[in-house]
Design an enzyme around this catalytic site. Structure first.
Site, PDB file in Angstrom:
ATOM      1  N   SER A 192       0.764  -1.320   0.079  1.00 30.42           N
ATOM      2  CA  SER A 192       0.408  -0.098   0.191  1.00 30.42           C
ATOM      3  C   SER A 192       0.857   1.213  -0.232  1.00 30.42           C
ATOM      4  CB  SER A 192      -0.722  -0.089   1.331  1.00 30.42           C
ATOM      5  OG  SER A 192      -0.139   0.092   2.898  1.00 30.42           O
ATOM      6  N   HIS A 209      -2.188  -9.023   2.198  1.00 31.10           N
ATOM      7  CA  HIS A 209      -1.678  -7.132   2.753  1.00 31.10           C
ATOM      8  C   HIS A 209      -2.707  -6.886   3.611  1.00 31.10           C
ATOM      9  CE1 HIS A 209       0.214  -3.969   3.673  1.00 31.10           C
ATOM     10  NE2 HIS A 209      -0.226  -3.125   2.233  1.00 31.10           N
ATOM     11  N   HIS A 254       5.299 -12.358   8.139  1.00 31.85           N
ATOM     12  CA  HIS A 254       5.690 -11.103   7.551  1.00 31.85           C
ATOM     13  C   HIS A 254       6.892 -10.765   6.670  1.00 31.85           C
ATOM     14  CE1 HIS A 254       6.342  -6.531   7.655  1.00 31.85           C
ATOM     15  NE2 HIS A 254       4.558  -6.808   8.108  1.00 31.85           N
ATOM     16  N   ARG A 277       2.024  -4.177  16.417  1.00 24.26           N
ATOM     17  CA  ARG A 277       1.075  -3.648  16.685  1.00 24.26           C
ATOM     18  C   ARG A 277       0.104  -4.056  17.265  1.00 24.26           C
ATOM     19  NH1 ARG A 277       1.863  -2.184  10.219  1.00 24.26           N
ATOM     20  NH2 ARG A 277       2.147  -4.615  10.993  1.00 24.26           N
ATOM     21  N   ASP A 283      -2.743  -7.655  12.186  1.00 29.58           N
ATOM     22  CA  ASP A 283      -4.348  -8.500  11.550  1.00 29.58           C
ATOM     23  C   ASP A 283      -4.539 -10.261  11.627  1.00 29.58           C
ATOM     24  OD1 ASP A 283      -3.868  -6.607   9.497  1.00 29.58           O
ATOM     25  OD2 ASP A 283      -3.265  -8.520   8.120  1.00 29.58           O
TER      26      ASP A 283
HETATM   27  N1  CMX Z   1       1.293 -19.788   6.709  1.00 22.10           N
HETATM   28  C1  CMX Z   1       1.987 -20.699   6.107  1.00 22.10           C
HETATM   29  N2  CMX Z   1       2.802 -20.273   5.128  1.00 22.10           N
HETATM   30  C2  CMX Z   1       3.019 -19.385   5.147  1.00 22.10           C
HETATM   31  C3  CMX Z   1       2.948 -17.926   6.158  1.00 22.10           C
HETATM   32  C4  CMX Z   1       1.427 -18.100   6.386  1.00 22.10           C
HETATM   33  N3  CMX Z   1       1.529 -17.327   7.880  1.00 22.10           N
HETATM   34  N4  CMX Z   1       3.953 -17.127   6.205  1.00 22.10           N
HETATM   35  C5  CMX Z   1       4.380 -17.511   5.482  1.00 22.10           C
HETATM   36  N5  CMX Z   1       4.087 -18.927   4.748  1.00 22.10           N
HETATM   37  C6  CMX Z   1       5.197 -19.414   3.480  1.00 22.10           C
HETATM   38  C7  CMX Z   1       4.787 -19.005   2.060  1.00 22.10           C
HETATM   39  O1  CMX Z   1       3.552 -18.642   2.138  1.00 22.10           O
HETATM   40  C8  CMX Z   1       6.605 -18.950   1.588  1.00 22.10           C
HETATM   41  O2  CMX Z   1       5.903 -20.596   1.541  1.00 22.10           O
HETATM   42  P1  CMX Z   1       6.274 -20.810  -0.569  1.00 22.10           P
HETATM   43  O3  CMX Z   1       8.157 -21.043  -0.136  1.00 22.10           O
HETATM   44  O4  CMX Z   1       5.894 -22.237  -0.737  1.00 22.10           O
HETATM   45  O5  CMX Z   1       5.797 -19.430  -1.506  1.00 22.10           O
HETATM   46  C9  CMX Z   1       7.859 -19.561   2.465  1.00 22.10           C
HETATM   47  O6  CMX Z   1       6.371 -19.158   3.661  1.00 22.10           O
HETATM   48  C10 CMX Z   1       8.064 -18.284   3.144  1.00 22.10           C
HETATM   49  O7  CMX Z   1       7.714 -17.127   2.696  1.00 22.10           O
HETATM   50  P2  CMX Z   1       8.281 -15.544   3.558  1.00 22.10           P
HETATM   51  O8  CMX Z   1       9.548 -15.150   2.607  1.00 22.10           O
HETATM   52  O9  CMX Z   1       8.374 -16.301   5.125  1.00 22.10           O
HETATM   53  O10 CMX Z   1       7.569 -14.714   3.565  1.00 22.10           O
HETATM   54  P3  CMX Z   1       6.825 -13.516   2.484  1.00 22.10           P
HETATM   55  O11 CMX Z   1       7.940 -12.180   2.823  1.00 22.10           O
HETATM   56  O12 CMX Z   1       7.349 -14.368   1.113  1.00 22.10           O
HETATM   57  O13 CMX Z   1       5.738 -13.079   2.580  1.00 22.10           O
HETATM   58  C11 CMX Z   1       3.317 -12.687   3.590  1.00 22.10           C
HETATM   59  C12 CMX Z   1       4.651 -12.620   4.121  1.00 22.10           C
HETATM   60  C13 CMX Z   1       2.930 -11.439   5.286  1.00 22.10           C
HETATM   61  C14 CMX Z   1       2.729 -12.472   2.798  1.00 22.10           C
HETATM   62  C15 CMX Z   1       3.114 -13.811   4.582  1.00 22.10           C
HETATM   63  O14 CMX Z   1       3.881 -14.484   5.561  1.00 22.10           O
HETATM   64  C16 CMX Z   1       2.186 -14.406   4.217  1.00 22.10           C
HETATM   65  O15 CMX Z   1       0.878 -14.927   3.535  1.00 22.10           O
HETATM   66  N6  CMX Z   1       1.166 -14.607   5.611  1.00 22.10           N
HETATM   67  C17 CMX Z   1      -0.159 -14.069   5.691  1.00 22.10           C
HETATM   68  C18 CMX Z   1      -0.520 -13.491   5.004  1.00 22.10           C
HETATM   69  C19 CMX Z   1      -1.024 -12.504   6.709  1.00 22.10           C
HETATM   70  O16 CMX Z   1      -1.444 -12.563   7.433  1.00 22.10           O
HETATM   71  N7  CMX Z   1      -0.970 -11.330   5.688  1.00 22.10           N
HETATM   72  C20 CMX Z   1      -0.591  -9.544   6.361  1.00 22.10           C
HETATM   73  C21 CMX Z   1       0.297  -8.813   6.462  1.00 22.10           C
HETATM   74  C22 CMX Z   1       0.638  -7.951   7.213  1.00 22.10           C
HETATM   75  C23 CMX Z   1       0.066  -7.009   6.112  1.00 22.10           C
HETATM   76  O17 CMX Z   1       0.444  -6.374   4.908  1.00 22.10           O
HETATM   77  O18 CMX Z   1      -1.309  -6.779   6.790  1.00 22.10           O
END
Ligand code: CMX
Length: 443
Positions: free
Chosen positions: A240, A270, A317, A326, A372
Site C-alpha cells: 500500500s 496484505h 511478515h 501492533r 491482522d
Molecule cells: N502460513 C503458512 N505459510 C506461510 C506463512 C503463513 N502465515 N507465512 C509465510 N509462509 C510461507 C510462504 O507462503 C512461503 O511459502 P512458499 O515458499 O511455498 O511460497 C514461505 O513461507 C516463505 O515466505 P516468507 O518469506 O516467510 O514470507 P513472504 O515475505 O513471502 O510473505 C506474507 C509475507 C505476509 C505475505 C506471508 O507471511 C503470509 O502470506 N502471511 C499470511 C497472510 C497475512 O497475514 N498477511 C498480512 C501481513 C501484514 C499486512 O501486510 O497486513
C-alpha cells in the site's frame, strides 16, 4: 496559514538541504547490491526507498518518527477520559516529527472538522454500486471520484513552481483525510444498515466521531483511535505504501494516489488478511459447534489449513522477524477489555500454538503474529461483525501515513519512480557468466 502548516513549512526548509547534499555530494555512494533472488523474489530486503515518516526494524517493529509504538501511545496527548491518543496528534507527529501539545492538536481537530463534509456526488457514486460489491472497491472509487476537488491538480494545470508542490498537496491531504470517516461510515450504513446513516458530530475528535457515526458507544472510540494509529504507516516498501508513493511520483494528486494505495491494500496477502483471520476463526468455531476447542483441536485445525495449501492468516511478515508490536498493543487492550470473549480466547490460543507449528513446518521466515491476527476480534467484539469492512478500517489509518509521505515526497522533490527491468534471458546470461552486469546499460 494554519499552525500545522507553518510548522511543516519550517521543517521542510530545514530538511531540504540534507536531501540536496546527499544527492549532490554522495549520489554515487553504494548502499546495497541486488541479487537475482531479490529481483525474482519480490525485491525483498532491497534498500531502494527513502522515507522519514517511519522505519521498520525487523526485530523491534515500527518506529514512527523515531518513536516505538509504545512510546507513541504513551507520549501523544489523549482526549479527556480516553485511553488512546488523538489520531490528529499522530498526524501532527508524522508530518513534523514533533509530539504536539494539546493546543496544537486542537488546531488539527478543527482543521479536520472544517473539511469533513462530503460533496453530494460521493453519496451518489456509492449508492450506484451494484449489490455485493466489496466495501474496498466502493471506498477506492469514492476517493477517486473526489479527484475533481484536487487543489494540486488545478494549481499544476495553472502552473506552479516545483518548490511549492507540497502546499496544495497538503491541502488535498487534509481535505481527503477529514472526509474518509464520512465515506467509510456511509459505505457501512449503505451495505449493512439499510442506508441508516448517522450524521457526523463536528465537536468530536477523529476517533470519537468515527465511533459516533458507526453508532458505537465507548470504548469503541478508543478502539478506533488505536486502530487508525497502529495502521498508519509501516515504512515505504509494503504494497500500500509503495503504491501510494509510486503513483504520487507521477505527480498524480493525493486522491488518485490514495485510491491506488487502497486497491493495493485490498489484497489477501496484505490488508485483507484481517478479514481472512476472522473468517478462518469463525469457520473453526462453526466446526466446533459452539464448544471451546482444546489446544490439540486448535493444533489440528492449523495443520489442516497448512496441509490444504493455505497460509495461516495473520501470521508471518515480509520484514518483521518478531511478534508485531501492533499485535501486542491490540492484545493488551483485548486482555483488559474482552478477556472472556469466545473469539479472543481462540486468538489467544493461536498466539501460543501457531508459531511452533510454523517453525516445525519450516517455511515461513517469521512464525509470529502480525497486526491482522488481532484486528478482527476487536471489531467483532464491539459489534462490527461484517468482516468485509475491516480492510476499510485499515485503509483509513493507512491513508494518514501515506498522505504524510506524499506531502514530504513533494516537499523534497522526489522524482518520478522508474526502476529498470531485465528479461529472464539477460538474467540467465549474467548468471551463467556470459555477460557482465557492467555491460547492461542502466539508463
Ligand atoms: N502460513 C503458512 N505459510 C506461510 C506463512 C503463513 N502465515 N507465512 C509465510 N509462509 C510461507 C510462504 O507462503 C512461503 O511459502 P512458499 O515458499 O511455498 O511460497 C514461505 O513461507 C516463505 O515466505 P516468507 O518469506 O516467510 O514470507 P513472504 O515475505 O513471502 O510473505 C506474507 C509475507 C505476509 C505475505 C506471508 O507471511 C503470509 O502470506 N502471511 C499470511 C497472510 C497475512 O497475514 N498477511 C498480512 C501481513 C501484514 C499486512 O501486510 O497486513
Amino acid at each position: 496559514m494554519a499552525k500545522l502548516k507553518e510548522k511543516l513549512y519550517e521543517k521542510i526548509q530545514e530538511w531540504r538541504p540534507r536531501t540536496a547534499r546527499l544527492l549532490n555530494e554522495y549520489g554515487n555512494t553504494v548502499v546495497d547490491q541486488i541479487t537475482i533472488g531479490q529481483i525474482i523474489g519480490g525485491m525483498r530486503g532491497m534498500k531502494s526507498l527513502v522515507t522519514d515518516i517511519s522505519y521498520l526494524d525487523p526485530n523491534e517493529g515500527i518506529r514512527y518518527r523515531g518513536y516505538t509504538l509504545p512510546e507513541v501511545f504513551e507520549k501523544l496527548p489523549k482526549p479527556k477520559g480516553a485511553e488512546m491518543p488523538y489520531v490528529e496528534g499522530l498526524f501532527y507527529l508524522l508530518l513534523t516529527g514533533d509530539i504536539p501539545t494539546e493546543s496544537e492538536i486542537s488546531d488539527v481537530v478543527d482543521e479536520f472538522s472544517k473539511r469533513r463534509i462530503l460533496p453530494r456526488y460521493v453519496y451518489e457514486v456509492i449508492d450506484s454500486f451494484p449489490c455485493c460489491s466489496h466495501p474496498m472497491a466502493m471506498f477506492s472509487a469514492a476517493i477517486t471520484t473526489m479527484q475533481r476537488e484536487s487543489f494540486f491538480a488545478k494549481k499544476y494545470a495553472a502552473g506552479i513552481p516545483k518548490q511549492d508542490y507540497w502546499d496544495p498537496t497538503y491541502e488535498d491531504a487534509l481535505n481527503l483525510l477529514a472526509k474518509l470517516p464520512e465515506v467509510a461510515t456511509y459505505i457501512y450504513a449503505k451495505v449493512y444498515r439499510d442506508g441508516k446513516r448517522i450524521q457526523s458530530n463536528p465537536f468530536l475528535d477523529y476517533g470519537a466521531n468515527f465511533a459516533h457515526m458507526m453508532g458505537k458507544d465507548k470504548p469503541y472510540d478508543d478502539v478506533s483511535r488505536m486502530n487508525f494509529i497502529i495502521h498508519a504507516d509501516h515504512e515505504s516498501g509494503n504494497v500500500s505504501a509503495h503504491t501510494g508513493h509510486l503513483v504520487a511520483s507521477s505527480l498524480a494528486d493525493v486522491y488518485l494516489s490514495i485510491s491506488a494505495m487502497i486497491n493495493g491494500l485490498a489484497g489477501p496477502l496484505h490488508g485483507l488478511a484481517n478479514q481472512e483471520v476472522l473468517r478462518w476463526i469463525l469457520e473453526f468455531m462453526d466446526k466446533m459447534g459452539g464448544a471451546e476447542p482444546t489446544d490439540d483441536e486448535v493444533r489440528q485445525y492449523v495443520w489442516d489449513t497448512l496441509h490444504q495449501g493455505f497460509v495461516v492468516p495473520g501470521y508471518g511478515h515480509a520484514v518483521l522477524r518478531k511478534t508485531d508490536p501492533r499485535y501486542m498493543i491490540q492484545r493488551e487492550f483485548s486482555l483488559k477489555h474482552l478477556p472472556e470473549d469466545s473469539v479472543f480466547k481462540i486468538v489467544d490460543k493461536l498466539y501460543r500454538i501457531v508459531p511452533p507449528i510454523l517453525q516445525e513446518q519450516g517455511k515461513a521466515k517469521n512464525p509470529w503474529p502480525n497486526l491482522d491476527a488481532q484486528t478482527g476480534v476487536l471489531q467483532w467484539h464491539y459489534g462490527v461483525r461484517e468482516f468485509d469492512f475491516y480492510t476499510v478500517l485499515f485503509g483509513i489509518g493507512r491513508s494518514i501515513g501515506i498522505a504524510a509521505n506524499i506531502i514530504w515526497d513533494r516537499a523534497l522533490l522526489y522524482p518520478l519512480e522508474r526502476p529498470k527491468s531485465l528479461t529472464t534471458d539477460i538474467l540467465e546470461q549474467i548468471a551463467f557468466g556470459k555477460i557482465r552486469k557492467e555491460d547492461i546499460p542502466s539508463e
